[in-house]
Design a protein around this motif. Structure first.
Motif, PDB file in Angstrom:
ATOM      1  N   GLU A  11      40.271  33.467 -86.163  1.00  0.00           N
ATOM      2  CA  GLU A  11      41.276  34.411 -86.646  1.00  0.00           C
ATOM      3  C   GLU A  11      42.404  34.574 -85.627  1.00  0.00           C
ATOM      4  O   GLU A  11      43.575  34.663 -86.000  1.00  0.00           O
ATOM      5  CB  GLU A  11      40.614  35.760 -86.928  1.00  0.00           C
ATOM      6  N   THR A  12      42.060  34.599 -84.338  1.00  0.00           N
ATOM      7  CA  THR A  12      43.079  34.706 -83.289  1.00  0.00           C
ATOM      8  C   THR A  12      44.022  33.509 -83.328  1.00  0.00           C
ATOM      9  O   THR A  12      45.247  33.657 -83.222  1.00  0.00           O
ATOM     10  CB  THR A  12      42.401  34.796 -81.904  1.00  0.00           C
ATOM     11  N   ILE A  13      43.462  32.326 -83.503  1.00  0.00           N
ATOM     12  CA  ILE A  13      44.278  31.112 -83.580  1.00  0.00           C
ATOM     13  C   ILE A  13      45.157  31.151 -84.823  1.00  0.00           C
ATOM     14  O   ILE A  13      46.348  30.798 -84.773  1.00  0.00           O
ATOM     15  CB  ILE A  13      43.379  29.861 -83.586  1.00  0.00           C
ATOM     16  N   LEU A  14      44.609  31.588 -85.915  1.00  0.00           N
ATOM     17  CA  LEU A  14      45.365  31.622 -87.160  1.00  0.00           C
ATOM     18  C   LEU A  14      46.517  32.626 -87.074  1.00  0.00           C
ATOM     19  O   LEU A  14      47.625  32.356 -87.553  1.00  0.00           O
ATOM     20  CB  LEU A  14      44.434  31.986 -88.319  1.00  0.00           C
ATOM     21  N   ARG A  15      46.277  33.779 -86.450  1.00  0.00           N
ATOM     22  CA  ARG A  15      47.344  34.762 -86.290  1.00  0.00           C
ATOM     23  C   ARG A  15      48.426  34.216 -85.350  1.00  0.00           C
ATOM     24  O   ARG A  15      49.621  34.429 -85.585  1.00  0.00           O
ATOM     25  CB  ARG A  15      46.784  36.074 -85.713  1.00  0.00           C
ATOM     26  N   ALA A  16      48.005  33.522 -84.307  1.00  0.00           N
ATOM     27  CA  ALA A  16      48.976  32.931 -83.389  1.00  0.00           C
ATOM     28  C   ALA A  16      49.810  31.874 -84.099  1.00  0.00           C
ATOM     29  O   ALA A  16      51.033  31.796 -83.921  1.00  0.00           O
ATOM     30  CB  ALA A  16      48.248  32.318 -82.190  1.00  0.00           C
ATOM     31  N   THR A  18      50.484  31.729 -87.277  1.00  0.00           N
ATOM     32  CA  THR A  18      51.392  32.409 -88.194  1.00  0.00           C
ATOM     33  C   THR A  18      52.635  32.895 -87.468  1.00  0.00           C
ATOM     34  O   THR A  18      53.772  32.706 -87.932  1.00  0.00           O
ATOM     35  CB  THR A  18      50.677  33.606 -88.860  1.00  0.00           C
ATOM     36  N   GLU A  19      52.446  33.505 -86.304  1.00  0.00           N
ATOM     37  CA  GLU A  19      53.585  34.004 -85.527  1.00  0.00           C
ATOM     38  C   GLU A  19      54.508  32.869 -85.088  1.00  0.00           C
ATOM     39  O   GLU A  19      55.736  32.985 -85.183  1.00  0.00           O
ATOM     40  CB  GLU A  19      53.073  34.770 -84.305  1.00  0.00           C
ATOM     41  N   VAL A  20      53.932  31.786 -84.626  1.00  0.00           N
ATOM     42  CA  VAL A  20      54.745  30.663 -84.154  1.00  0.00           C
ATOM     43  C   VAL A  20      55.470  30.001 -85.318  1.00  0.00           C
ATOM     44  O   VAL A  20      56.650  29.630 -85.206  1.00  0.00           O
ATOM     45  CB  VAL A  20      53.874  29.637 -83.390  1.00  0.00           C
ATOM     46  N   PHE A  21      54.800  29.857 -86.460  1.00  0.00           N
ATOM     47  CA  PHE A  21      55.454  29.268 -87.636  1.00  0.00           C
ATOM     48  C   PHE A  21      56.634  30.131 -88.081  1.00  0.00           C
ATOM     49  O   PHE A  21      57.684  29.616 -88.457  1.00  0.00           O
ATOM     50  CB  PHE A  21      54.457  29.121 -88.792  1.00  0.00           C
ATOM     51  N   ILE A  22      56.460  31.458 -88.041  1.00  0.00           N
ATOM     52  CA  ILE A  22      57.534  32.366 -88.442  1.00  0.00           C
ATOM     53  C   ILE A  22      58.715  32.243 -87.483  1.00  0.00           C
ATOM     54  O   ILE A  22      59.876  32.215 -87.895  1.00  0.00           O
ATOM     55  CB  ILE A  22      57.019  33.816 -88.498  1.00  0.00           C
ATOM     56  N   ASP A  33      52.374  25.457 -78.295  1.00  0.00           N
ATOM     57  CA  ASP A  33      52.874  26.835 -78.440  1.00  0.00           C
ATOM     58  C   ASP A  33      51.829  27.730 -79.077  1.00  0.00           C
ATOM     59  O   ASP A  33      51.640  28.885 -78.677  1.00  0.00           O
ATOM     60  CB  ASP A  33      54.148  26.838 -79.296  1.00  0.00           C
ATOM     61  N   ILE A  34      51.166  27.186 -80.096  1.00  0.00           N
ATOM     62  CA  ILE A  34      50.139  27.962 -80.789  1.00  0.00           C
ATOM     63  C   ILE A  34      48.969  28.251 -79.846  1.00  0.00           C
ATOM     64  O   ILE A  34      48.457  29.375 -79.793  1.00  0.00           O
ATOM     65  CB  ILE A  34      49.659  27.218 -82.043  1.00  0.00           C
ATOM     66  N   ALA A  35      48.563  27.253 -79.095  1.00  0.00           N
ATOM     67  CA  ALA A  35      47.452  27.430 -78.152  1.00  0.00           C
ATOM     68  C   ALA A  35      47.801  28.482 -77.099  1.00  0.00           C
ATOM     69  O   ALA A  35      46.976  29.348 -76.762  1.00  0.00           O
ATOM     70  CB  ALA A  35      47.111  26.099 -77.483  1.00  0.00           C
ATOM     71  N   GLN A  36      49.025  28.407 -76.589  1.00  0.00           N
ATOM     72  CA  GLN A  36      49.442  29.380 -75.580  1.00  0.00           C
ATOM     73  C   GLN A  36      49.452  30.789 -76.154  1.00  0.00           C
ATOM     74  O   GLN A  36      48.998  31.736 -75.506  1.00  0.00           O
ATOM     75  CB  GLN A  36      50.831  29.020 -75.056  1.00  0.00           C
ATOM     76  N   ARG A  37      49.958  30.940 -77.384  1.00  0.00           N
ATOM     77  CA  ARG A  37      49.997  32.262 -78.014  1.00  0.00           C
ATOM     78  C   ARG A  37      48.582  32.799 -78.247  1.00  0.00           C
ATOM     79  O   ARG A  37      48.357  34.010 -78.182  1.00  0.00           O
ATOM     80  CB  ARG A  37      50.753  32.167 -79.343  1.00  0.00           C
ATOM     81  N   MET A  55      46.129  24.530 -90.757  1.00  0.00           N
ATOM     82  CA  MET A  55      46.375  25.937 -90.434  1.00  0.00           C
ATOM     83  C   MET A  55      47.136  26.622 -91.563  1.00  0.00           C
ATOM     84  O   MET A  55      46.806  27.733 -91.971  1.00  0.00           O
ATOM     85  CB  MET A  55      47.156  26.052 -89.122  1.00  0.00           C
ATOM     86  N   VAL A  56      48.182  25.949 -92.057  1.00  0.00           N
ATOM     87  CA  VAL A  56      48.965  26.530 -93.142  1.00  0.00           C
ATOM     88  C   VAL A  56      48.099  26.686 -94.391  1.00  0.00           C
ATOM     89  O   VAL A  56      48.198  27.678 -95.115  1.00  0.00           O
ATOM     90  CB  VAL A  56      50.210  25.667 -93.440  1.00  0.00           C
ATOM     91  N   SER A  57      47.232  25.721 -94.645  1.00  0.00           N
ATOM     92  CA  SER A  57      46.327  25.813 -95.782  1.00  0.00           C
ATOM     93  C   SER A  57      45.412  27.029 -95.638  1.00  0.00           C
ATOM     94  O   SER A  57      45.135  27.731 -96.617  1.00  0.00           O
ATOM     95  CB  SER A  57      45.494  24.533 -95.887  1.00  0.00           C
ATOM     96  N   ALA A  58      44.957  27.308 -94.425  1.00  0.00           N
ATOM     97  CA  ALA A  58      44.100  28.474 -94.183  1.00  0.00           C
ATOM     98  C   ALA A  58      44.881  29.772 -94.390  1.00  0.00           C
ATOM     99  O   ALA A  58      44.355  30.743 -94.933  1.00  0.00           O
ATOM    100  CB  ALA A  58      43.531  28.421 -92.774  1.00  0.00           C
ATOM    101  N   ILE A  59      46.158  29.780 -93.963  1.00  0.00           N
ATOM    102  CA  ILE A  59      47.005  30.953 -94.193  1.00  0.00           C
ATOM    103  C   ILE A  59      47.170  31.180 -95.692  1.00  0.00           C
ATOM    104  O   ILE A  59      47.105  32.309 -96.185  1.00  0.00           O
ATOM    105  CB  ILE A  59      48.370  30.765 -93.516  1.00  0.00           C
ATOM    106  N   ALA A  60      47.394  30.084 -96.426  1.00  0.00           N
ATOM    107  CA  ALA A  60      47.554  30.185 -97.881  1.00  0.00           C
ATOM    108  C   ALA A  60      46.289  30.725 -98.533  1.00  0.00           C
ATOM    109  O   ALA A  60      46.344  31.584 -99.424  1.00  0.00           O
ATOM    110  CB  ALA A  60      47.911  28.815 -98.461  1.00  0.00           C
ATOM    111  N   GLN A  61      45.139  30.231 -98.094  1.00  0.00           N
ATOM    112  CA  GLN A  61      43.861  30.690 -98.661  1.00  0.00           C
ATOM    113  C   GLN A  61      43.649  32.172 -98.390  1.00  0.00           C
ATOM    114  O   GLN A  61      43.215  32.927 -99.264  1.00  0.00           O
ATOM    115  CB  GLN A  61      42.709  29.871 -98.061  1.00  0.00           C
TER     116      GLN A  61
END
Length: 203
Positions: A11-16, A18-22, A33-37, A55-61
């Motif tokens: 969940e931490t990776i997925l939230r990171a 999401t922030e980086v994609f935005i 960048d995602i790993a660092q976040r 990752m995007v697929s997981a966000i969509a789900q």
């Protein structure tokens, strides 16, 4: 080797992500960048996600599950135009609340576009439950008699369309858009006035 079952880190990776994609957009976002976040090394990302696309697929789900949780109680008593208005408002509120994530999903990857398949293909339990709810409402005469599977498919497609279109309208346009959606769904799902009751669902 099996992936470690650490939902918190996932969940931490997925939230990171999401922030980086935005912030950067899907194409310009880097795994480093995602790993660092997320405060992990880059190699750790691959224990949970094979790619940015996954990752995007997981966000969509996750987005779909949240929306289904909100819509399911409304679907269970979808009997009037007011119920349909509530259905549409929940979809619009979800689109407003998660606008940035939806833009990532729909514009950067296209993963939110539902893919057609043959009828009778395996569906998830939430969709099967929705079909059974619609079948029951049709048997009661609360909804117009038709194929409950097609009715559910129409609702899903309409939901995607409402979300997609809501990204392009202004705040002033939202109320007329909502009214249009409610009227369209009313004509598609609700019995004609005076044509209600279980007998209306009989062939």
């Amino acid at each position: 080797m099996a992936r470690p079952a650490d939902p918190h880190r996932r969940e931490t990776i997925l939230r990171a992500a999401t922030e980086v994609f935005i912030e950067r957009g899907f194409s310009d976002a880097r795994l480093t960048d995602i790993a660092q976040r997320a405060s992990v090394v880059t190699s750790t990302l691959y224990l949970y996600f094979r790619s940015k696309e996954e990752m995007v697929s997981a966000i969509a789900q996750e987005n779909r599950q949240i929306l289904l949780d909100r819509l399911e109680p409304v679907l269970a008593h979808l009997r009037t135009e007011e119920d349909l208005a509530q259905f549409v408002e929940i979809v619009l509120a979800h689109a407003r609340e998660r606008r940035d994530e939806i833009i990532i999903i729909s514009l950067e990857s296209g993963l939110s576009t539902p893919r057609g398949g043959r009828r009778g293909a395996r569906r998830g339990p939430r969709i099967e439950k929705g079909i059974e709810i619609i079948r029951h409402l049709m048997a009661e005469g609360a909804l117009s008699p038709s194929d409950p599977e097609l009715a559910m498919e129409m609702l899903i497609m309409m939901t995607f369309w409402i979300i997609s279109h809501s990204l392009m309208i202004t705040e002033e346009e939202e109320e007329p858009f909502k009214h249009f959606c409610v009227q369209w769904l009313s004509r598609a799902l609700l019995p004609a006035r005076g044509d209600t009751g279980p007998e209306a669902a009989s062939p």
